[in-house]
Design a protein around this motif. Structure first.
Motif, PDB file in Angstrom:
ATOM      1  N   LEU A 103       0.857  -1.183   0.000  1.00  0.00           N
ATOM      2  CA  LEU A 103       0.000   0.000   0.000  1.00  0.00           C
ATOM      3  C   LEU A 103       0.891   1.230   0.000  1.00  0.00           C
ATOM      4  CD1 LEU A 103      -2.625  -1.066   2.698  1.00  0.00           C
ATOM      5  CD2 LEU A 103      -2.800  -1.296   0.215  1.00  0.00           C
ATOM      6  N   THR A 104       0.703   2.113  -0.970  1.00  0.00           N
ATOM      7  CA  THR A 104       1.544   3.299  -1.090  1.00  0.00           C
ATOM      8  C   THR A 104       0.677   4.551  -1.205  1.00  0.00           C
ATOM      9  OG1 THR A 104       1.650   2.962  -3.485  1.00  0.00           O
ATOM     10  CG2 THR A 104       3.491   2.119  -2.174  1.00  0.00           C
ATOM     11  N   LYS A 105       1.201   5.647  -0.668  1.00  0.00           N
ATOM     12  CA  LYS A 105       0.555   6.949  -0.818  1.00  0.00           C
ATOM     13  C   LYS A 105       1.629   8.022  -0.845  1.00  0.00           C
ATOM     14  CE  LYS A 105      -2.874  10.150   1.062  1.00  0.00           C
ATOM     15  NZ  LYS A 105      -3.849  10.429   2.159  1.00  0.00           N
ATOM     16  N   GLU A 106       1.606   8.844  -1.854  1.00  0.00           N
ATOM     17  CA  GLU A 106       2.571   9.931  -1.962  1.00  0.00           C
ATOM     18  C   GLU A 106       2.078  11.142  -1.169  1.00  0.00           C
ATOM     19  OE1 GLU A 106       3.894  10.876  -5.893  1.00  0.00           O
ATOM     20  OE2 GLU A 106       3.858   8.782  -6.560  1.00  0.00           O
ATOM     21  N   VAL A 107       2.929  11.620  -0.264  1.00  0.00           N
ATOM     22  CA  VAL A 107       2.672  12.831   0.519  1.00  0.00           C
ATOM     23  C   VAL A 107       3.963  13.632   0.506  1.00  0.00           C
ATOM     24  CG1 VAL A 107       2.025  13.807   2.745  1.00  0.00           C
ATOM     25  CG2 VAL A 107       0.984  11.660   1.983  1.00  0.00           C
ATOM     26  N   HIS A 108       3.973  14.753  -0.161  1.00  0.00           N
ATOM     27  CA  HIS A 108       5.223  15.484  -0.384  1.00  0.00           C
ATOM     28  C   HIS A 108       5.359  16.741   0.483  1.00  0.00           C
ATOM     29  CE1 HIS A 108       6.090  12.828  -3.724  1.00  0.00           C
ATOM     30  NE2 HIS A 108       4.874  13.056  -4.221  1.00  0.00           N
ATOM     31  N   ALA A 109       4.653  16.760   1.626  1.00  0.00           N
ATOM     32  CA  ALA A 109       4.716  17.939   2.491  1.00  0.00           C
ATOM     33  C   ALA A 109       6.075  18.100   3.156  1.00  0.00           C
ATOM     34  CB  ALA A 109       3.627  17.857   3.564  1.00  0.00           C
ATOM     35  N   ALA A 110       6.789  16.998   3.373  1.00  0.00           N
ATOM     36  CA  ALA A 110       8.105  17.035   4.013  1.00  0.00           C
ATOM     37  C   ALA A 110       8.918  15.868   3.476  1.00  0.00           C
ATOM     38  CB  ALA A 110       7.971  16.951   5.530  1.00  0.00           C
ATOM     39  N   PRO A 111      10.256  15.965   3.503  1.00  0.00           N
ATOM     40  CA  PRO A 111      11.110  14.903   2.937  1.00  0.00           C
ATOM     41  C   PRO A 111      11.260  13.709   3.863  1.00  0.00           C
ATOM     42  CG  PRO A 111      12.479  16.645   3.821  1.00  0.00           C
ATOM     43  CD  PRO A 111      11.061  17.123   3.976  1.00  0.00           C
ATOM     44  N   VAL A 112      10.128  13.143   4.294  1.00  0.00           N
ATOM     45  CA  VAL A 112      10.138  11.998   5.199  1.00  0.00           C
ATOM     46  C   VAL A 112       9.219  10.912   4.658  1.00  0.00           C
ATOM     47  CG1 VAL A 112      10.650  13.418   7.215  1.00  0.00           C
ATOM     48  CG2 VAL A 112       8.276  12.925   6.633  1.00  0.00           C
ATOM     49  N   VAL A 113       9.420   9.703   5.136  1.00  0.00           N
ATOM     50  CA  VAL A 113       8.607   8.584   4.695  1.00  0.00           C
ATOM     51  C   VAL A 113       8.355   7.640   5.862  1.00  0.00           C
ATOM     52  CG1 VAL A 113      10.602   7.213   3.964  1.00  0.00           C
ATOM     53  CG2 VAL A 113       8.354   6.760   2.942  1.00  0.00           C
ATOM     54  N   TYR A 114       7.156   7.094   5.887  1.00  0.00           N
ATOM     55  CA  TYR A 114       6.773   6.068   6.862  1.00  0.00           C
ATOM     56  C   TYR A 114       6.781   4.734   6.133  1.00  0.00           C
ATOM     57  CZ  TYR A 114       3.510   3.147   9.570  1.00  0.00           C
ATOM     58  OH  TYR A 114       2.905   2.125  10.266  1.00  0.00           O
ATOM     59  N   PHE A 115       7.508   3.760   6.685  1.00  0.00           N
ATOM     60  CA  PHE A 115       7.576   2.426   6.103  1.00  0.00           C
ATOM     61  C   PHE A 115       7.243   1.411   7.187  1.00  0.00           C
ATOM     62  CE2 PHE A 115       9.741  -1.565   5.172  1.00  0.00           C
ATOM     63  CZ  PHE A 115       9.329  -1.803   3.858  1.00  0.00           C
ATOM     64  N   SER A 116       6.398   0.443   6.866  1.00  0.00           N
ATOM     65  CA  SER A 116       6.045  -0.561   7.865  1.00  0.00           C
ATOM     66  C   SER A 116       5.700  -1.875   7.190  1.00  0.00           C
ATOM     67  CB  SER A 116       4.862  -0.096   8.720  1.00  0.00           C
ATOM     68  OG  SER A 116       3.718   0.136   7.907  1.00  0.00           O
ATOM     69  N   VAL A 117       5.864  -2.937   7.963  1.00  0.00           N
ATOM     70  CA  VAL A 117       5.442  -4.267   7.534  1.00  0.00           C
ATOM     71  C   VAL A 117       4.481  -4.797   8.588  1.00  0.00           C
ATOM     72  CG1 VAL A 117       6.139  -6.591   6.894  1.00  0.00           C
ATOM     73  CG2 VAL A 117       7.658  -4.670   6.397  1.00  0.00           C
ATOM     74  N   TRP A 118       3.292  -5.188   8.140  1.00  0.00           N
ATOM     75  CA  TRP A 118       2.231  -5.679   9.018  1.00  0.00           C
ATOM     76  C   TRP A 118       2.009  -7.167   8.746  1.00  0.00           C
ATOM     77  CZ3 TRP A 118      -0.768  -2.169  12.103  1.00  0.00           C
ATOM     78  CH2 TRP A 118      -0.377  -0.832  11.968  1.00  0.00           C
ATOM     79  N   TYR A 119       2.031  -7.971   9.799  1.00  0.00           N
ATOM     80  CA  TYR A 119       1.801  -9.407   9.691  1.00  0.00           C
ATOM     81  C   TYR A 119       0.455  -9.749  10.319  1.00  0.00           C
ATOM     82  CZ  TYR A 119       6.779  -9.638   8.609  1.00  0.00           C
ATOM     83  OH  TYR A 119       8.012  -9.459   8.036  1.00  0.00           O
ATOM     84  N   LYS A 120      -0.296 -10.577   9.617  1.00  0.00           N
ATOM     85  CA  LYS A 120      -1.614 -10.955  10.107  1.00  0.00           C
ATOM     86  C   LYS A 120      -1.475 -12.073  11.136  1.00  0.00           C
ATOM     87  CE  LYS A 120      -6.269 -11.988   8.403  1.00  0.00           C
ATOM     88  NZ  LYS A 120      -7.072 -12.401   7.226  1.00  0.00           N
ATOM     89  N   VAL A 121      -0.878 -11.722  12.256  1.00  0.00           N
ATOM     90  CA  VAL A 121      -0.730 -12.643  13.374  1.00  0.00           C
ATOM     91  C   VAL A 121      -0.650 -11.830  14.659  1.00  0.00           C
ATOM     92  CG1 VAL A 121       1.794 -12.707  13.096  1.00  0.00           C
ATOM     93  CG2 VAL A 121       0.632 -14.517  14.386  1.00  0.00           C
ATOM     94  N   GLY A 122      -1.398 -12.247  15.649  1.00  0.00           N
ATOM     95  CA  GLY A 122      -1.404 -11.589  16.951  1.00  0.00           C
ATOM     96  C   GLY A 122      -1.843 -12.578  18.002  1.00  0.00           C
ATOM     97  N   SER A 123      -2.234 -12.080  19.146  1.00  0.00           N
ATOM     98  CA  SER A 123      -2.581 -12.985  20.235  1.00  0.00           C
ATOM     99  C   SER A 123      -3.815 -13.829  19.913  1.00  0.00           C
ATOM    100  CB  SER A 123      -2.801 -12.202  21.528  1.00  0.00           C
ATOM    101  OG  SER A 123      -3.777 -11.195  21.357  1.00  0.00           O
ATOM    102  N   VAL A 124      -4.614 -13.412  18.932  1.00  0.00           N
ATOM    103  CA  VAL A 124      -5.762 -14.213  18.529  1.00  0.00           C
ATOM    104  C   VAL A 124      -5.323 -15.564  17.944  1.00  0.00           C
ATOM    105  CG1 VAL A 124      -5.951 -13.361  16.155  1.00  0.00           C
ATOM    106  CG2 VAL A 124      -8.013 -14.076  17.372  1.00  0.00           C
ATOM    107  N   ASN A 125      -4.093 -15.640  17.471  1.00  0.00           N
ATOM    108  CA  ASN A 125      -3.591 -16.871  16.865  1.00  0.00           C
ATOM    109  C   ASN A 125      -2.947 -17.826  17.870  1.00  0.00           C
ATOM    110  OD1 ASN A 125      -2.943 -14.463  14.676  1.00  0.00           O
ATOM    111  ND2 ASN A 125      -3.925 -16.256  13.779  1.00  0.00           N
ATOM    112  N   GLU A 126      -2.939 -17.459  19.122  1.00  0.00           N
ATOM    113  CA  GLU A 126      -2.276 -18.258  20.146  1.00  0.00           C
ATOM    114  C   GLU A 126      -3.244 -19.226  20.813  1.00  0.00           C
ATOM    115  OE1 GLU A 126       0.573 -14.405  21.167  1.00  0.00           O
ATOM    116  OE2 GLU A 126      -0.963 -15.089  22.593  1.00  0.00           O
ATOM    117  N   GLN A 127      -2.682 -20.163  21.538  1.00  0.00           N
ATOM    118  CA  GLN A 127      -3.451 -21.095  22.358  1.00  0.00           C
ATOM    119  C   GLN A 127      -2.942 -21.015  23.791  1.00  0.00           C
ATOM    120  OE1 GLN A 127      -4.051 -25.084  20.390  1.00  0.00           O
ATOM    121  NE2 GLN A 127      -2.401 -24.316  19.080  1.00  0.00           N
TER     122      GLN A 127
END
Length: 941
Positions: free
Chosen positions: A64-88
């Protein structure tokens, strides 16, 4: 309203409430992130919405990408579909501990290298785990995006999960768990949710059960990692100053060759329909009764959730909301809220409150049920519906101010089923009718669907009552505080830094583009600084009244300044508290006036179309307070309730004891004890508040900063209109803070015993000897960054006390330099059994850096962090307004933002080592320990 997840760690109760379940779970192929993407495509959903583009690589990775040129910065992230709901059961907390382990080394990057590399590149970085997902993110200069991609693609497949590192990090997570155990409200939430949900994994908190954290193996965790961490179960989010095609190509370069595989998981048993009310009680040491009710509701993607959001806003969305008016203002509750976690699967709406002194949980329950009955029998008003919509619209627009906020929302929505949800949210919310709100209240808020939890405090014999609170504490307790209730479950690899405001002010700024801000001084002495920023239709106002801080308190009325400031929003000569709240909340705006050590603080935030209203209300509150007698009594009761709750907080008691050990009674940086605060609040009269106001409130020493989507001349004209005829006094005195030199004697030790605390709060330090305006300031901040700052993972203290020894979750060192010479302090939280070792190592590290100094590489890395993060963190109008205010208050110049990096670049290793000798005084000062502690320092006098 759906609450964004909190940044404070949570713990869990023992699993005595957990029913007997079968150890073997049914295996199935999990619906991966890629499967969700494919389903959305099959449904005909667009791949491009409001500048957000979805791309899918052949291995299933969603981008998922979105260009925002208000400042010379970028947010980068990786999201994994796993959390405590996947635990036993038996592996609860595994997703969270695994997230911690992702910082502990890959095949090509050793332990600590990931954190140090990101810090050296000026990145703002962290990771978090919640029920439905785990994410890793970096916000950094746009030209360093590739660095983040290299790291994230590497640890997607190459993390080592070394057993020695696992054992160390397990103790860190256990410390995080123990910190949460200190909070009675969280214990209540955990117990209530364990009773409300009988089988679904949402019943336990993300951090897991302590026994599971301590006992699942490295191999179990590694297998879990290899199963869930795969491209087809991940979503990459990039928002900022990018070229979309080039950014996608870069993702393809680093992630495209990673092979994907099917993800297996155990069957998630749906929660059975609840067929009757359940009750649970938690009894332990504490001061304040609290109660919580839960009602099962559908998952976040159900159409009913929009009406439920409106219902929650009507109940607890500000001072106009029903809970505040009918429970807090009536003197029954100190706070009350309706909220949910916004989870993918069916979960629950939570309704809770804390009692004011003299009231019981039974009274809270009766009052809350009466309010819920009203929304079932009568529709909400047109005004309430409109206010909920306006607040949602303002929140959506405010969320566009920073790339990190935009990216985070995209990732959260993607993990819950559709990244487009946020983009269509307002459109769907506007379809909600009053009848819809009544319908969902009648459908879900029913007795058979309800679980009720009570926290019944047990006052421990000899419990501390007068230890105190942070300096200038009174204003903190005036308003109801949602943090007292567990509003989310969100666990970070490292805690958010808790640096003093003066330090935050220097580290959280970005070079401004274009012209310098405009400064105007009105005839009455008011100083105004305006900076235009038309990136979003929002505006922020910052302010400082340098004649009204706690430094001007009479010696026998410490807290008068703070309490006076807190009353200005409770009624003016022409408006009541409710009138003011309706004006502001009706437009999704806010205006605040509060106390402070050295000055009264002002702030306002809203949509630019409401700029005139913001100025007018701020002016009315500042210039025409009425100090209505009925509101004074309500505020008095609410403040006393907050003080009573603070008596059970280890951090609060440690802070006040620390301040009073370093500064003599009456010094502005010392603090009245909680008992002294309570006595003052009980005794203050309306005449005393009015007299302080008359003596100290005038435009002579008022500084205002305005940043946002407003024309400079319009801003100047507005300030002149509403403040220009405010008469100056001409005889207001300057702030003067007495200097307290660091002593040569050995440190004084104070132990504050408190019952039922799983974690102990520790403070160590001495008078800092540094003002914000001192030339050595930037050098000392570099020193502090090396010792205990820089984001919390790469400093000497964090590396030693946290990473190598596993004794704490967070540890920080900082100087509080402002108009006066504030303290140097180290703060940490630790298991009672580990306190002695943690303190010894802390003292050793302070002594070592004093005696032997730092290296050139350490200085280079610290300066790189402080300067590299500069364009990252100043991402909102409020942050810019705060920086411009700092520059004016401390005399740093109108061009401070432009020059700030040059000051840090001038720092050398020789300067830092000289500063270590000059400003660090190891072995002196004060050591304060608050909690359930019986170690060696108990005997120290």
């Amino acid at each position: 309203m759906t609450k964004s997840t909190a940044l404070i760690p949570f713990a869990l109760l023992s699993c005595v409430l957990f029913p007997s379940v079968t150890a073997q779970a049914q295996e199935q192929t999990a619906p991966t992130a890629a499967a969700t993407t494919q389903a959305n495509k099959a449904a005909g959903k667009p791949m491009l919405v409001n500048g957000i583009q979805e791309t899918t690589l052949p291995n299933g990775l969603t981008i998922l990408t979105k260009e925002v040129h208000a400042a010379p910065v970028v947010y980068f992230s990786v999201w994994y579909k796993v959390g405590s709901v996947n635990e036993q059961v038996g592996q609860t907390g595994m997703s969270h501990l695994m997230e911690h382990m992702m910082f502990k080394g890959t095949k090509s990057r050793g332990p600590g290298v990931i954190s140090s590399t990101l810090q050296a590149n000026g990145a703002e970085f962290n990771a978090s785990t919640s029920y439905d997902r785990t994410e890793y993110h970096e916000t950094l200069a746009a030209d360093r995006l590739e660095t983040a991609m290299k790291i994230e693609s590497d640890r997607m497949v190459n993390s080592l999960y070394d057993e020695a590192q696992h054992q160390k990090e397990m103790t860190v997570v256990r410390s995080e768990y123990e910190a949460g155990e200190n909070n009675p409200g969280r214990a209540l939430t955990k117990a209530t949710r364990l009773s409300a949900d009988q089988v679904h994994p949402y019943r336990w908190e993300t951090i897991g059960f302590r026994s599971d954290i301590e006992n699942f193996t490295r191999d179990e965790m590694y297998d879990y990692y290899k199963n869930y961490y795969t491209p087809n179960n991940a979503t990459v989010v990039i928002v900022g100053d990018i070229d979309t095609a080039k950014a996608v190509d870069m993702v393809r370069k680093y992630f495209g060759s990673i092979k994907s595989h099917p993800v297996s998981e155990h069957f998630l048993t749906p929660e059975p329909v609840q067929e009757g009310e359940r009750r649970v009680t938690v009894s332990r040491a504490g001061t304040t009764p609290q109660m919580l009710m839960t009602y099962h509701i559908p998952g976040i993607n159900d159409p009913d959730r929009y009406a439920l959001d409106v219902l929650e806003t009507a109940l607890s969305g500000g001072r106009t909301a029903r809970f505040f008016q009918n429970l807090v203002q009536t003197g029954l509750a100190s706070d009350a809220a309706a909220y949910d976690y916004g989870l993918r699967d069916p979960d629950m709406v939570m309704v809770g409150a804390s009692a004011q002194p003299g009231h019981t949980n039974a009274e809270l329950e009766k009052a809350l049920l009466a309010e819920l009955d009203k929304v079932k029998t009568e529709q909400i008003t047109d005004e309430e519906l409109a206010r909920a919509l306006n607040q949602a619209e303002a929140g959506y627009i405010f969320g566009k101010e920073s790339v990190s906020a935009q990216g985070s929302q995209l990732g959260e929505d993607a993990m819950k089923g559709d990244w487009r949800r946020g983009e269509y949210y307002l459109e769907n919310l506007r379809k909600v009718t009053k009848a819809d709100v009544q319908r969902v209240a009648q459908k879900y808020l029913v007795e058979r669907n309800r679980t009720i939890g009570y926290f019944e405090p047990v006052r421990a014999a000899g419990a501390p009552g007068g230890g105190g609170a942070p300096t200038s504490p009174v204003a903190q307790f005036i308003e109801s505080q949602s943090a007292k209730l567990n509003l989310g479950d969100y666990h970070l690899s490292r805690p958010a830094a808790t640096r003093p405001a003066s330090v935050m002010a220097t580290a959280d700024a970005a070079p401004a583009k274009g012209a310098l801000p405009t400064k105007v001084v009105l005839d009455n002495g008011l100083t105004l600084v305006v900076q235009e920023n038309h990136a979003t239709p929002t505006v922020s106002i910052g302010g400082a009244l340098l004649s009204a801080g706690a430094v001007f308190d009479p010696a026998d009325k410490r807290g008068l300044a703070d309490f006076t400031a807190s009353q200005l929003s409770r009624g003016t000569q022409t408006r009541s508290l409710l009138d003011i709240a309706k004006i502001l909340e009706g437009g999704g705006s806010s205006v605040s006036i509060g106390g402070g050590d050295e000055y009264a603080s002002l702030g306002a935030h809203g949509l630019s179309k409401n700029f005139d209203t913001l100025l007018e209300v701020l002016s009315d509150e500042l210039r025409h307070p009425a100090f209505p007698a009925d509101e004074l009594e309500k505020a008095r009761a609410q403040s006393l309730a907050g003080i009573e709750e603070a008596k059970d907080d280890t951090g609060t008691l440690a802070e006040i004891a620390f301040a009073n050990a370093l500064y003599p009674k009456g010094h502005p940086y010392s603090s009245p004890t909680l008992d002294e605060q309570g006595a003052l609040i009980k005794s203050l009269t309306r005449d005393e508040l009015a007299a302080f106001y008359a003596a100290h409130y005038a435009p002579d020493k008022l500084v205002l900063t305005i940043v946002g989507d407003v024309d400079t001349q319009t801003a100047i004209d507005g300030v002149k209109k509403y403040f220009g005829d405010w008469a100056k006094k001409g005889d207001l005195t300057d702030v003067s803070i007495p200097t307290i030199a660091a002593g040569a004697a050995a440190y004084q030790t104070t132990v504050i015993p408190m019952a039922d605390k799983a974690q102990v709060d520790v403070r160590y330090g001495f008078p800092g000897g540094l003002k914000r305006s001192d030339p050595d300031f930037y050098t000392v901040i570099v020193l502090d960054t090396i010792l205990g700052g820089g984001g919390g993972l790469s400093s000497r203290l964090a590396t030693s006390v946290r990473d190598k020894m596993g004794l704490v979750y967070g540890i920080y060192a900082a100087d509080d330099a402002s108009l006066g010479e504030g303290p140097f302090s180290v703060q940490l939280g630790s298991n009672p059994a580990n306190v002695d070792k943690a303190v010894e190592e802390t003292l050793s590290q302070v002594q070592m850096i004093h005696d032997k100094g730092v290296t050139k590489d350490e200085v280079t890395d610290a300066v790189s962090f402080l300067t590299g993060s500069y364009p990252v963190t100043l991402s909102t109008n409020g942050a810019v307004a705060g920086q411009l205010l700092v520059a004016q208050v401390y005399g740093l110049g109108l061009d401070y933002i432009q020059k700030r990096n040059t000051y840090y670049n001038a720092v050398t290793v020789d300067k830092v080592n000289a500063a270590a000798k000059k400003y660090l005084h190891p072995g002196t000062g004060a050591l304060v320990i608050a909690g359930t502690y019986t170690g060696k320092y108990v005997a120290v006098k």
